[in-house]
Design a protein around this motif. Structure first.
Motif, PDB file in Angstrom:
ATOM      1  N   LEU A  13       0.828  -1.203   0.000  1.00  0.00           N
ATOM      2  CA  LEU A  13       0.000   0.000   0.000  1.00  0.00           C
ATOM      3  C   LEU A  13       0.863   1.254   0.000  1.00  0.00           C
ATOM      4  O   LEU A  13       0.583   2.220  -0.709  1.00  0.00           O
ATOM      5  CB  LEU A  13      -0.926  -0.004   1.223  1.00  0.00           C
ATOM      6  CG  LEU A  13      -2.030  -1.065   1.228  1.00  0.00           C
ATOM      7  CD1 LEU A  13      -2.729  -1.088   2.581  1.00  0.00           C
ATOM      8  CD2 LEU A  13      -3.049  -0.787   0.120  1.00  0.00           C
ATOM      9  N   ALA A  14       1.933   1.229   0.824  1.00  0.00           N
ATOM     10  CA  ALA A  14       2.837   2.372   0.884  1.00  0.00           C
ATOM     11  C   ALA A  14       3.529   2.578  -0.459  1.00  0.00           C
ATOM     12  O   ALA A  14       3.680   3.711  -0.927  1.00  0.00           O
ATOM     13  CB  ALA A  14       3.872   2.168   1.994  1.00  0.00           C
ATOM     14  N   GLN A  63       2.618   2.051   9.426  1.00  0.00           N
ATOM     15  CA  GLN A  63       1.211   1.636   9.333  1.00  0.00           C
ATOM     16  C   GLN A  63       0.940   0.428  10.225  1.00  0.00           C
ATOM     17  O   GLN A  63      -0.078   0.363  10.910  1.00  0.00           O
ATOM     18  CB  GLN A  63       0.869   1.304   7.876  1.00  0.00           C
ATOM     19  CG  GLN A  63      -0.542   0.740   7.650  1.00  0.00           C
ATOM     20  CD  GLN A  63      -1.605   1.809   7.585  1.00  0.00           C
ATOM     21  OE1 GLN A  63      -1.397   2.924   8.048  1.00  0.00           O
ATOM     22  NE2 GLN A  63      -2.751   1.461   7.036  1.00  0.00           N
ATOM     23  N   GLU A  64       1.869  -0.516  10.229  1.00  0.00           N
ATOM     24  CA  GLU A  64       1.711  -1.711  11.060  1.00  0.00           C
ATOM     25  C   GLU A  64       1.666  -1.363  12.545  1.00  0.00           C
ATOM     26  O   GLU A  64       0.957  -1.996  13.326  1.00  0.00           O
ATOM     27  CB  GLU A  64       2.864  -2.687  10.790  1.00  0.00           C
ATOM     28  CG  GLU A  64       2.805  -3.347   9.427  1.00  0.00           C
ATOM     29  CD  GLU A  64       4.048  -4.156   9.118  1.00  0.00           C
ATOM     30  OE1 GLU A  64       4.943  -4.216   9.996  1.00  0.00           O
ATOM     31  OE2 GLU A  64       4.123  -4.733   8.014  1.00  0.00           O
ATOM     32  N   ASP A  69      -1.932   6.710   9.083  1.00  0.00           N
ATOM     33  CA  ASP A  69      -3.106   6.230   8.356  1.00  0.00           C
ATOM     34  C   ASP A  69      -2.899   6.620   6.898  1.00  0.00           C
ATOM     35  O   ASP A  69      -2.846   7.814   6.569  1.00  0.00           O
ATOM     36  CB  ASP A  69      -4.376   6.877   8.918  1.00  0.00           C
ATOM     37  CG  ASP A  69      -5.637   6.357   8.257  1.00  0.00           C
ATOM     38  OD1 ASP A  69      -5.601   6.090   7.041  1.00  0.00           O
ATOM     39  OD2 ASP A  69      -6.664   6.238   8.958  1.00  0.00           O
ATOM     40  N   PHE A  70      -2.763   5.642   6.015  1.00  0.00           N
ATOM     41  CA  PHE A  70      -2.458   5.928   4.619  1.00  0.00           C
ATOM     42  C   PHE A  70      -3.530   6.792   3.950  1.00  0.00           C
ATOM     43  O   PHE A  70      -3.231   7.614   3.082  1.00  0.00           O
ATOM     44  CB  PHE A  70      -2.273   4.629   3.834  1.00  0.00           C
ATOM     45  CG  PHE A  70      -0.964   3.940   4.113  1.00  0.00           C
ATOM     46  CD1 PHE A  70       0.098   4.624   4.676  1.00  0.00           C
ATOM     47  CD2 PHE A  70      -0.796   2.593   3.807  1.00  0.00           C
ATOM     48  CE1 PHE A  70       1.303   3.994   4.934  1.00  0.00           C
ATOM     49  CE2 PHE A  70       0.406   1.953   4.066  1.00  0.00           C
ATOM     50  CZ  PHE A  70       1.458   2.662   4.627  1.00  0.00           C
ATOM     51  N   GLU A  71      -4.780   6.599   4.316  1.00  0.00           N
ATOM     52  CA  GLU A  71      -5.851   7.388   3.718  1.00  0.00           C
ATOM     53  C   GLU A  71      -5.699   8.864   4.068  1.00  0.00           C
ATOM     54  O   GLU A  71      -5.887   9.745   3.219  1.00  0.00           O
ATOM     55  CB  GLU A  71      -7.217   6.872   4.183  1.00  0.00           C
ATOM     56  CG  GLU A  71      -7.572   5.495   3.623  1.00  0.00           C
ATOM     57  CD  GLU A  71      -8.971   5.067   4.010  1.00  0.00           C
ATOM     58  OE1 GLU A  71      -9.683   5.872   4.649  1.00  0.00           O
ATOM     59  OE2 GLU A  71      -9.356   3.934   3.673  1.00  0.00           O
ATOM     60  N   PHE A  79       2.564  16.411   2.947  1.00  0.00           N
ATOM     61  CA  PHE A  79       3.266  15.125   2.889  1.00  0.00           C
ATOM     62  C   PHE A  79       3.493  14.692   1.436  1.00  0.00           C
ATOM     63  O   PHE A  79       4.577  14.232   1.087  1.00  0.00           O
ATOM     64  CB  PHE A  79       2.473  14.056   3.638  1.00  0.00           C
ATOM     65  CG  PHE A  79       3.091  12.689   3.562  1.00  0.00           C
ATOM     66  CD1 PHE A  79       4.261  12.402   4.244  1.00  0.00           C
ATOM     67  CD2 PHE A  79       2.514  11.691   2.790  1.00  0.00           C
ATOM     68  CE1 PHE A  79       4.854  11.150   4.162  1.00  0.00           C
ATOM     69  CE2 PHE A  79       3.095  10.435   2.708  1.00  0.00           C
ATOM     70  CZ  PHE A  79       4.261  10.165   3.397  1.00  0.00           C
ATOM     71  N   ILE A  80       2.476  14.848   0.599  1.00  0.00           N
ATOM     72  CA  ILE A  80       2.611  14.471  -0.809  1.00  0.00           C
ATOM     73  C   ILE A  80       3.676  15.334  -1.490  1.00  0.00           C
ATOM     74  O   ILE A  80       4.509  14.832  -2.254  1.00  0.00           O
ATOM     75  CB  ILE A  80       1.263  14.608  -1.549  1.00  0.00           C
ATOM     76  CG1 ILE A  80       0.225  13.645  -0.954  1.00  0.00           C
ATOM     77  CG2 ILE A  80       1.442  14.332  -3.038  1.00  0.00           C
ATOM     78  CD1 ILE A  80       0.638  12.190  -0.976  1.00  0.00           C
TER      79      ILE A  80
END
Length: 228
Positions: A13-14, A63-64, A69-71, A79-80
């Motif tokens: 996902l990352a 995330q683990e 939270d990726f969303e 961040f982007i």
């Protein structure tokens, strides 16, 4: 037998998030000659893939642990922007120290709930302007005892060296490049990361194996360190 799609791991996902954020960054323009493309493209692709994999691994770890939270990160414009700029910078260097600093910077930015765009942008540009020698000296000043322990370097305060002599003792490769190191020292001082004096004064003054960075310097070191 009906097959169900497998759930993606946090690293997957990352990786997808990072790739999506940087998909607009060009690698090779159409104007390059075939020969030039043959020379540049393979190592650049390899460098790009290594960057994405290592960054995805670290973000997946966060995330683990439930630290990100990726969303929410996908909606965080600062961040982007950080991923895009850090990726652009990272692809321009093969220096492992700088690559580690860029990677840690992205990961640490993900840990901040409301990162300040101006500070993030300025700090990231500072890393791009640094060399591995800048980073080494700054880390030494920030936590001298920890730094020496990490590199298995034994030092006794009975040596009675000046601060400049101590730096050359820890980094012997710098000794023959005094003018360059002087410039690096003044860079770090000009950026507000230490207030130990100019290069001439530290040639005579003593020092203690204690933190020698400023508040701003300590904050900057946090950004480029592995805090996962």
């Amino acid at each position: 037998m009906e097959r169900y799609p497998q759930k993606k791991s946090n690293k997957d996902l990352a990786y997808s998030m990072v790739k999506a954020a940087t998909s607009t960054i060009p690698i090779v323009g159409s104007y390059l000659s075939e020969i030039l493309a043959t020379i540049i493209t393979p190592p650049l692709e390899k460098r790009r893939e290594a960057w994405f994999n290592e960054l995805a691994t670290n973000l997946g770890t966060l995330q683990e642990k439930g630290q990100v939270d990726f969303e929410k990160l996908a909606e965080n414009t600062v961040f982007i922007d950080t991923i895009i700029r850090a990726t652009t910078y990272a692809l321009q260097t093969g220096d492992e120290k700088k690559l580690e600093a860029f990677r840690n910077f992205v990961v640490n930015t993900a840990l901040i709930e409301n990162p300040k765009a101006v500070k993030i942008s300025l700090y990231l540009a500072k890393i791009d302007n640094m060399t591995s020698w800048h980073i080494g000296i700054l880390l030494l000043l920030d936590a001298p005892k920890d730094f020496l322990e990490k590199i298995n370097f034994f030092y006794t305060t009975n040596n009675e060296l000046s601060l400049r002599g101590f730096i050359f003792l820890v980094f012997p490769d710098m000794k023959e490049e005094g003018k360059i190191v002087e410039g690096i020292w003044e860079d770090l001082r000009k950026w507000g990361f230490h207030d130990c004096g100019d290069w001439a004064s530290i040639g005579t003054q003593g020092f203690k194996l204690e933190q020698m960075t400023t508040v701003q310097g300590r904050e900057f070191v946090w950004f480029l360190s592995n805090n996962v």
